[in-house]
Design a protein around this motif. Structure first.
Motif, mmCIF file in Angstrom:
data_model
loop_
_atom_site.group_PDB
_atom_site.id
_atom_site.type_symbol
_atom_site.label_atom_id
_atom_site.label_comp_id
_atom_site.label_asym_id
_atom_site.label_seq_id
_atom_site.Cartn_x
_atom_site.Cartn_y
_atom_site.Cartn_z
ATOM 1 N N SER A 1 0.824 -1.207 0.000
ATOM 2 C CA SER A 1 0.000 0.000 0.000
ATOM 3 C C SER A 1 0.862 1.262 0.000
ATOM 4 O O SER A 1 1.763 1.397 0.834
ATOM 5 C CB SER A 1 -0.899 0.012 1.238
ATOM 6 N N PRO A 2 0.571 2.205 -0.913
ATOM 7 C CA PRO A 2 1.299 3.478 -0.878
ATOM 8 C C PRO A 2 0.995 4.290 0.379
ATOM 9 O O PRO A 2 1.709 5.236 0.687
ATOM 10 C CB PRO A 2 0.804 4.201 -2.140
ATOM 11 N N ASP A 3 -0.064 3.894 1.111
ATOM 12 C CA ASP A 3 -0.329 4.538 2.406
ATOM 13 C C ASP A 3 0.635 4.023 3.471
ATOM 14 O O ASP A 3 0.771 4.624 4.534
ATOM 15 C CB ASP A 3 -1.759 4.258 2.873
ATOM 16 N N HIS A 4 1.244 2.888 3.191
ATOM 17 C CA HIS A 4 2.150 2.272 4.166
ATOM 18 C C HIS A 4 3.620 2.508 3.830
ATOM 19 O O HIS A 4 4.444 2.641 4.717
ATOM 20 C CB HIS A 4 1.903 0.757 4.254
ATOM 21 N N MET A 5 3.926 2.498 2.516
ATOM 22 C CA MET A 5 5.324 2.716 2.125
ATOM 23 C C MET A 5 5.391 3.396 0.764
ATOM 24 O O MET A 5 4.647 3.049 -0.144
ATOM 25 C CB MET A 5 6.095 1.392 2.076
ATOM 26 N N ASN A 6 6.284 4.360 0.666
ATOM 27 C CA ASN A 6 6.492 5.102 -0.584
ATOM 28 C C ASN A 6 7.866 4.814 -1.141
ATOM 29 O O ASN A 6 8.829 4.761 -0.373
ATOM 30 C CB ASN A 6 6.446 6.615 -0.302
ATOM 31 N N ASN A 7 7.929 4.694 -2.453
ATOM 32 C CA ASN A 7 9.230 4.672 -3.115
ATOM 33 C C ASN A 7 9.568 6.130 -3.423
ATOM 34 O O ASN A 7 8.902 6.765 -4.234
ATOM 35 C CB ASN A 7 9.138 3.835 -4.400
ATOM 36 N N GLU A 8 10.574 6.641 -2.740
ATOM 37 C CA GLU A 8 10.915 8.062 -2.893
ATOM 38 C C GLU A 8 11.893 8.283 -4.046
ATOM 39 O O GLU A 8 12.303 9.414 -4.303
ATOM 40 C CB GLU A 8 11.519 8.617 -1.592
ATOM 41 N N GLY A 9 12.280 7.209 -4.713
ATOM 42 C CA GLY A 9 13.227 7.319 -5.827
ATOM 43 C C GLY A 9 14.649 7.107 -5.381
ATOM 44 O O GLY A 9 14.970 7.252 -4.185
ATOM 45 N N ASP A 10 15.502 6.722 -6.329
ATOM 46 C CA ASP A 10 16.924 6.525 -6.060
ATOM 47 C C ASP A 10 17.166 5.484 -4.965
ATOM 48 O O ASP A 10 18.125 5.586 -4.196
ATOM 49 C CB ASP A 10 17.570 7.873 -5.672
ATOM 50 N N GLY A 11 16.258 4.519 -4.867
ATOM 51 C CA GLY A 11 16.439 3.435 -3.900
ATOM 52 C C GLY A 11 16.104 3.789 -2.463
ATOM 53 O O GLY A 11 16.361 3.002 -1.563
ATOM 54 N N ILE A 12 15.548 4.978 -2.258
ATOM 55 C CA ILE A 12 15.160 5.385 -0.899
ATOM 56 C C ILE A 12 13.645 5.162 -0.735
ATOM 57 O O ILE A 12 12.857 5.523 -1.610
ATOM 58 C CB ILE A 12 15.491 6.873 -0.633
ATOM 59 N N TYR A 13 13.270 4.549 0.380
ATOM 60 C CA TYR A 13 11.861 4.266 0.676
ATOM 61 C C TYR A 13 11.475 4.907 2.006
ATOM 62 O O TYR A 13 12.337 5.116 2.861
ATOM 63 C CB TYR A 13 11.620 2.756 0.749
ATOM 64 N N ALA A 14 10.178 5.197 2.156
ATOM 65 C CA ALA A 14 9.683 5.737 3.423
ATOM 66 C C ALA A 14 8.544 4.858 3.924
ATOM 67 O O ALA A 14 7.561 4.656 3.211
ATOM 68 C CB ALA A 14 9.198 7.168 3.239
ATOM 69 N N VAL A 15 8.693 4.318 5.126
ATOM 70 C CA VAL A 15 7.590 3.615 5.784
ATOM 71 C C VAL A 15 6.790 4.683 6.524
ATOM 72 O O VAL A 15 7.377 5.540 7.196
ATOM 73 C CB VAL A 15 8.099 2.527 6.761
ATOM 74 N N LYS A 16 5.468 4.648 6.352
ATOM 75 C CA LYS A 16 4.646 5.765 6.813
ATOM 76 C C LYS A 16 3.604 5.354 7.854
ATOM 77 O O LYS A 16 3.132 4.234 7.841
ATOM 78 C CB LYS A 16 3.890 6.354 5.609
ATOM 79 N N ALA A 17 3.246 6.300 8.699
ATOM 80 C CA ALA A 17 2.083 6.143 9.579
ATOM 81 C C ALA A 17 1.169 7.337 9.335
ATOM 82 O O ALA A 17 1.626 8.389 8.867
ATOM 83 C CB ALA A 17 2.512 6.077 11.037
ATOM 84 N N THR A 18 -0.113 7.188 9.646
ATOM 85 C CA THR A 18 -1.097 8.217 9.275
ATOM 86 C C THR A 18 -0.854 9.564 9.947
ATOM 87 O O THR A 18 -1.218 10.595 9.418
ATOM 88 C CB THR A 18 -2.536 7.757 9.596
ATOM 89 N N CYS A 19 -0.193 9.569 11.111
ATOM 90 C CA CYS A 19 0.032 10.832 11.821
ATOM 91 C C CYS A 19 1.204 11.620 11.237
ATOM 92 O O CYS A 19 1.468 12.748 11.660
ATOM 93 C CB CYS A 19 0.287 10.565 13.302
ATOM 94 N N GLY A 20 1.916 11.047 10.282
ATOM 95 C CA GLY A 20 3.032 11.765 9.661
ATOM 96 C C GLY A 20 4.398 11.181 9.996
ATOM 97 O O GLY A 20 5.409 11.665 9.484
ATOM 98 N N LEU A 21 4.423 10.167 10.839
ATOM 99 C CA LEU A 21 5.727 9.531 11.134
ATOM 100 C C LEU A 21 6.252 8.863 9.866
ATOM 101 O O LEU A 21 5.501 8.219 9.136
ATOM 102 C CB LEU A 21 5.569 8.470 12.230
#
Lengths: 124, 137
Positions: free
Chosen positions: A55-75
């Protein structure tokens, strides 16, 4: 690096300094949204168990091999995938409490720098 | 015990909350996996459900509670059905480190070997323990 969690599919590692940024980010989460801290960890646990978050709500591919695991509050936990000791791993460079929808370029740069330092140390 | 499980095990409330969040993330991830597999978008699901895309976003992100009825409906739309079962919780203290071990799952219908790191499922045994039992016999 310190091991944060070992799941069936991958291990999550924290780089030097991750813990401080994580604690600082969580301290800024409003009191009425503290369940978000648990949600954040539940998503990391799922990542470790299944090796990916669809789910893109859970993890984003930020490009260049960097990913962000996300929480709804902004963490957000920024990191990258690699093999550590022969095991698939997700290495978290730092955590933030994000206020805006779009990723801050400074955060991506910070993750890229942490990865460059990690690769230099690991001689990769 | 990992840093994550240490954090979760700080209090019974936290353990309960974590169990809730795990179920929510698991349900959403299962739906996303099926959506990707079937090539169905969030907009498609919203249209078939007769709801807004924002509603589907909230349901899948966990910011709006998904009812069992909605879960079943979304699964049905995607051509799937939901399988529900309760598993007894197992304590991590009972987990046995099996680093670099090969285990064999002992089931009549399936005989397979896998590399694993830890195991708390009594159906699995290490080769070492099987050899030990064979020697004892």
């Amino acid at each position: 690096m310190e091991e944060f969690h070992r799941g069936e599919k991958l291990t999550i590692w924290l780089t030097q300094g991750t813990r401080a940024s994580w604690d600082a980010a969580e301290a800024d989460v409003p009191g009425n949204r503290k369940s978000c801290l648990t949600q954040f960890r539940a998503r990391l646990a799922r990542l470790a168990a299944f090796g990916t978050l669809r789910s893109p709500d859970h993890m984003n591919n930020e490009g260049d091999g960097i990913y962000a695991v996300k929480a709804t509050c902004g963490l957000r936990a920024y990191g990258w995938f690699d093999q550590v000791n022969g095991r698939r791993s997700f290495i978290i460079s730092h955590c933030i409490l994000k206020r805006r929808q779009a990723a801050d370029p400074a955060d991506l740069e910070r993750a890229r720098n942490a990865r460059a330092q990690y690769k230099q140390r690991a001689n990769k | 015990m990992t840093q994550l499980t240490e954090w979760v095990n700080t209090s019974p409330e936290r353990q309960r909350e974590f169990a809730e969040e795990r179920l929510i993330v698991d349900a959403a991830e299962e739906i996303w996996t099926a959506m990707e597999h079937e090539g169905i978008s969030k907009s498609d699901v919203a249209r078939i459900l007769g709801k807004s895309k924002a509603y589907v976003t909230q349901v899948l992100s966990g910011s709006r509670n998904m009812t069992l009825r909605t879960f079943a409906t979304i699964a049905h739309i995607l051509g799937y059905e939901v399988e529900v079962s309760l598993k007894r919780r197992t304590s991590e203290a009972e987990w046995k480190p099996l680093t670099d071990a090969v285990v064999v799952q002992l089931r009549p219908s399936i005989l397979s070997a896998h590399d694993v790191n830890v195991c708390n499922d009594g159906r699995w045994q290490t080769i070492d323990s099987m050899v030990g039992k064979a020697k004892a016999a």
